[in-house]
Design an enzyme around this catalytic site. Structure first.
Site, PDB file in Angstrom:
ATOM      1  N   ASP A 217       0.838  -1.201   0.000  1.00 42.25           N
ATOM      2  CA  ASP A 217       0.000   0.000   0.000  1.00 42.25           C
ATOM      3  C   ASP A 217       0.872   1.250   0.000  1.00 42.25           C
ATOM      4  O   ASP A 217       2.036   1.201   0.419  1.00 42.25           O
ATOM      5  CB  ASP A 217      -0.896   0.036   1.250  1.00 42.25           C
TER       6      ASP A 217
HETATM    7  N1  URA Z   1      -1.544  -5.614   4.255  1.00 43.42           N
HETATM    8  C1  URA Z   1      -1.943  -4.317   4.134  1.00 43.42           C
HETATM    9  O1  URA Z   1      -2.968  -3.924   4.698  1.00 43.42           O
HETATM   10  N2  URA Z   1      -1.187  -3.500   3.386  1.00 43.42           N
HETATM   11  C2  URA Z   1      -0.033  -3.859   2.771  1.00 43.42           C
HETATM   12  O2  URA Z   1       0.613  -3.038   2.126  1.00 43.42           O
HETATM   13  C3  URA Z   1       0.371  -5.197   2.907  1.00 43.42           C
HETATM   14  C4  URA Z   1      -0.402  -6.068   3.654  1.00 43.42           C
END
Ligand code: URA
Length: 234
Positions: free
Chosen positions: A106
């Site tokens: 993310d």
């Molecule tokens: N879980 C999440 O919520 N975000 C990420 O970037 C990776 C795993």
């Protein structure tokens, strides 16, 4: 990302414009080298990394690349984006446009991001069948307790996708920090899992993917090629 496999005679015909009947003759005469060896078999399958030479001319010479990047917060895991800087923008290498991301993070997640142009390698790493563990350090807004461990191990039902998450490991580091190991990568998975406890994630950082660990020598935003051993063990 699919790997590009092709039959040798079709590949040569497409690259040179020579019809397939004639290509058979060329092969029979031993005028084609694949990875330095004379290739006579029309049925031979080549991939995007096969070195193909015809009559002394190189028709294809792509090299596989495997890269680890220390992704900063605020950089998007995409190849193009009109709002944010992308992970590709951070790389300084000629082949960067040929690379794809192996398991996105993310925007506000930092840590280990892998990139490659080898579709077979990335497919293997990401396939749920291979159950490659990805370890995240998670910082929470509210204190955590032992009840989280069983909830992560039992899996959680996500109505939107109609799936139950595969068993995940949660290790408590301190009241506000946990190490979580996932073997899959559902949309915002970690945030949604802690969301079940109404406990917002305020920091998320990926430490490893399989046996590949984020190199402590890398500064935020830096990258390096994977070592041969890292490519093998992934
Ligand atoms: N879980 C999440 O919520 N975000 C990420 O970037 C990776 C795993």
């Amino acid at each position: 990302m699919e790997s590009k496999r092709a039959r040798l005679d079709r590949f040569i015909s497409a690259k040179t414009g020579i019809n397939k009947k004639h290509v058979r003759l060329i092969l029979a005469k031993g005028q084609v080298l694949v990875d330095g060896e004379v290739a006579r078999d029309i049925d031979q399958i080549i991939d995007e990394f096969s070195h193909v030479c015809f009559d002394g001319k190189v028709l294809q010479a792509n090299a596989p690349s495997y890269v680890m990047l220390y992704k900063p917060v605020g950089v998007v895991s995409a190849t193009v984006d009109d709002k944010h800087k992308t992970v590709i923008d951070l790389l300084e290498r000629d082949d960067k446009q040929s690379l794809h991301i192996v398991g996105r993070l993310d925007l506000n997640t930092s840590g280990l991001l892998l990139l490659t142009n080898d579709g077979r390698w990335s497919k293997k790493l990401m396939s749920p069948d291979h159950k490659v563990g990805k370890v995240y350090r998670v910082t929470l807004k509210n204190p955590i307790d032992e009840s989280y461990i069983a909830a992560f191990a039992n899996g959680m039902y996500f109505e939107f996708e109609d799936i139950t998450t595969l068993p995940a490991t949660l290790e408590i580091v301190d009241d506000y920090t946990a190490l979580v190991t996932l073997v899959e990568g559902r949309y915002h998975q970690i945030k949604r899992m802690f969301g079940r406890f109404r406990n917002p994630v305020i920091g998320l950082h990926r430490l490893s993917v399989g046996a590949i660990e984020l190199d402590p020598q890398l500064a935020v935003g830096q990258s390096r090629d994977l070592l041969g051993t890292e490519i093998q063990i992934a």
